[in-house]
Design an enzyme around this catalytic site. Structure first.
Site, mmCIF file in Angstrom:
data_model
loop_
_atom_site.group_PDB
_atom_site.id
_atom_site.type_symbol
_atom_site.label_atom_id
_atom_site.label_comp_id
_atom_site.label_asym_id
_atom_site.label_seq_id
_atom_site.Cartn_x
_atom_site.Cartn_y
_atom_site.Cartn_z
ATOM 1 N N ALA A 115 0.730 -1.111 -0.058
ATOM 2 C CA ALA A 115 -0.019 -0.007 0.102
ATOM 3 C C ALA A 115 0.837 1.292 0.019
ATOM 4 O O ALA A 115 0.489 2.377 0.253
ATOM 5 C CB ALA A 115 -0.877 0.244 1.161
ATOM 6 N N SER A 120 6.941 -4.507 2.891
ATOM 7 C CA SER A 120 8.114 -5.540 2.710
ATOM 8 C C SER A 120 9.333 -5.259 3.250
ATOM 9 O O SER A 120 10.009 -6.064 3.707
ATOM 10 C CB SER A 120 8.030 -5.703 1.021
ATOM 11 O OG SER A 120 8.364 -4.774 0.483
ATOM 12 N N ASP A 164 13.317 2.271 0.519
ATOM 13 C CA ASP A 164 12.443 1.839 1.580
ATOM 14 C C ASP A 164 13.285 1.076 2.771
ATOM 15 O O ASP A 164 13.125 1.324 3.951
ATOM 16 C CB ASP A 164 11.651 0.681 0.984
ATOM 17 C CG ASP A 164 10.645 1.399 0.164
ATOM 18 O OD1 ASP A 164 10.514 2.439 -0.489
ATOM 19 O OD2 ASP A 164 9.703 0.431 -0.046
HETATM 20 O O1 PMV Z 1 5.029 1.430 -2.913
HETATM 21 P P1 PMV Z 1 6.342 1.173 -2.270
HETATM 22 O O2 PMV Z 1 6.568 1.343 -0.799
HETATM 23 O O3 PMV Z 1 6.906 -0.416 -2.629
HETATM 24 O O4 PMV Z 1 7.361 2.054 -2.902
HETATM 25 C C1 PMV Z 1 8.076 1.914 -4.330
HETATM 26 C C2 PMV Z 1 8.628 3.323 -4.690
HETATM 27 C C3 PMV Z 1 9.213 3.379 -6.124
HETATM 28 O O5 PMV Z 1 10.145 4.413 -5.902
HETATM 29 C C4 PMV Z 1 8.011 3.452 -7.230
HETATM 30 C C5 PMV Z 1 10.104 2.115 -6.343
HETATM 31 C C6 PMV Z 1 11.377 2.041 -5.577
HETATM 32 O O6 PMV Z 1 11.807 1.171 -5.335
HETATM 33 O O7 PMV Z 1 11.929 3.249 -4.910
#
Ligand code: PMV
Length: 329
Positions: A115, A120, A164
């Site tokens: 979300a 993860s 992340d």
């Molecule tokens: O939706 P999430 O928390 O997996 O974030 C993805 C963020 C992106 O910039 C779209 C991809 C990434 O790995 O940075």
């Protein structure tokens, strides 16, 4: 038995553009994934997830068995969840030089899966920490961040930034650009409000969509670069404690993400509800497509407005979490 926890995150600025080398500023929030591991006598893995999304699912795998859990959630989510745990355990085995180690793993997460809140990454970070400590090895947060990134990179077929995993391991607000990741100090108080539409977005598909647009249209590439400009301005606004300017830049960032096709009707509805409630700013967070928005509001108005917004399943206030990965008892 060893337990660790790690926080989820919101993106203040910069998701998607970070994949192409632009900077991003994710912020850890006080919603955590807790992972408990216990060494087993064999080399198998048993995972029990009491996640908000994978509620009550248990699966054992490893050895000769070709197990697939029978649960009522989309198969790709389960496959991905298993891939993340498998990868995290593999990292712990390697770090502790214990290639045959097996574990019972229990996941309790307050972070909805897929979300945009980094569920993860939080699970992988906490799992690497718990499993290595269970094997008698202590890794520092930066090493855990690095190992967790390797896992995300593999599970997401190379479409992952360090944002992340670094944010979850270190906590606080962080600045990420390519391999250069650092924690920001002295950030102002950021009154986050999160709205969740109950849905998920497919990160791989959304990243691929932006990549295709960027390759086809020069103005899409310019849009990605403009997001980088917003992040640089936003970093300056944070340095100057100018939360109002941070909010304006979040609004702009959402507009550009929307132009890149990664917003959705429910995400836009929540962003507009926040704006009409006089939030300082609001944008989607994470890959988009569905999931969460993040707004800044010092009053209760945005929270109340989101609670009454059709399509918003849950709204909550989120404090910046200055703690990254940590041992729990
Ligand atoms: O939706 P999430 O928390 O997996 O974030 C993805 C963020 C992106 O910039 C779209 C991809 C990434 O790995 O940075």
């Amino acid at each position: 038995m060893t337990t660790s926890s790690a926080p989820g995150k919101v993106y203040l600025f910069g998701e998607h553009a970070v994949v192409y080398g632009e900077p991003a500023v994710p912020c850890a929030i006080e919603r955590r994934a807790r992972v408990t591991v216990e060494a087993r006598a064999d080399d198998r893995l048993q995972v029990q997830a009491n996640d908000l999304t994978l509620d009550g699912f248990t699966v054992t795998w490893g050895g000769d068995a070709d197990d697939r859990p029978d649960v009522d959630v989309p198969a790709p989510l389960v496959e991905a969840a298993m891939g993340y745990i498998d990868g995290a355990v593999e990292q712990a085995r390697e770090a502790a030089d214990a290639p045959e180690a097996g574990f019972d793993v229990t996941i309790e997460s307050e972070i909805p899966l897929g979300a945009g809140l980094g569920s993860s990454a939080a699970v992988v970070v906490a799992c690497i920490d718990a499993a290595t400590r269970e094997l008698g090895v202590e890794l520092d947060a930066a090493t855990i961040a690095d190992r967790a990134f390797q896992v995300e990179y593999e599970v997401q077929d190379g479409e992952a930034s360090r944002a992340d995993t670094f944010c979850s391991a270190m906590g606080g607000a962080v600045h990420v650009q390519g391999d250069d990741c650092r924690r920001l100090t002295d950030v102002p108080n950021l009154p986050f409000v999160v709205g969740y539409d109950g849905g998920t977005g497919d990160t791989g598909e959304l990243v691929a969509g932006v990549r295709a647009l960027r390759e086809e249209y020069g103005f899409a590439a310019d849009t990605v670069a403009a997001i980088g400009d917003i992040v640089r301005r936003g970093k300056g606004a944070l340095d100057e404690d100018d939360v109002e300017e941070v909010g304006r830049l979040m609004d702009f960032n959402h507009g550009l993400l929307s132009a890149l096709g990664v917003s959705s009707r429910s995400l836009d509805a929540m962003v507009w509800a926040a704006r009409e409630a006089d939030a300082l700013g609001a944008k989607l967070t994470g890959a988009g497509g569905g999931g969460c928005v993040v707004a800044l509001d010092r009053t209760e108005q945005t929270l109340t407005a989101l609670e009454y917004t059709p399509g918003c399943e849950e709204a909550f206030r989120a404090e910046l979490d200055t703690d990254g990965v940590r041992a729990e008892r």
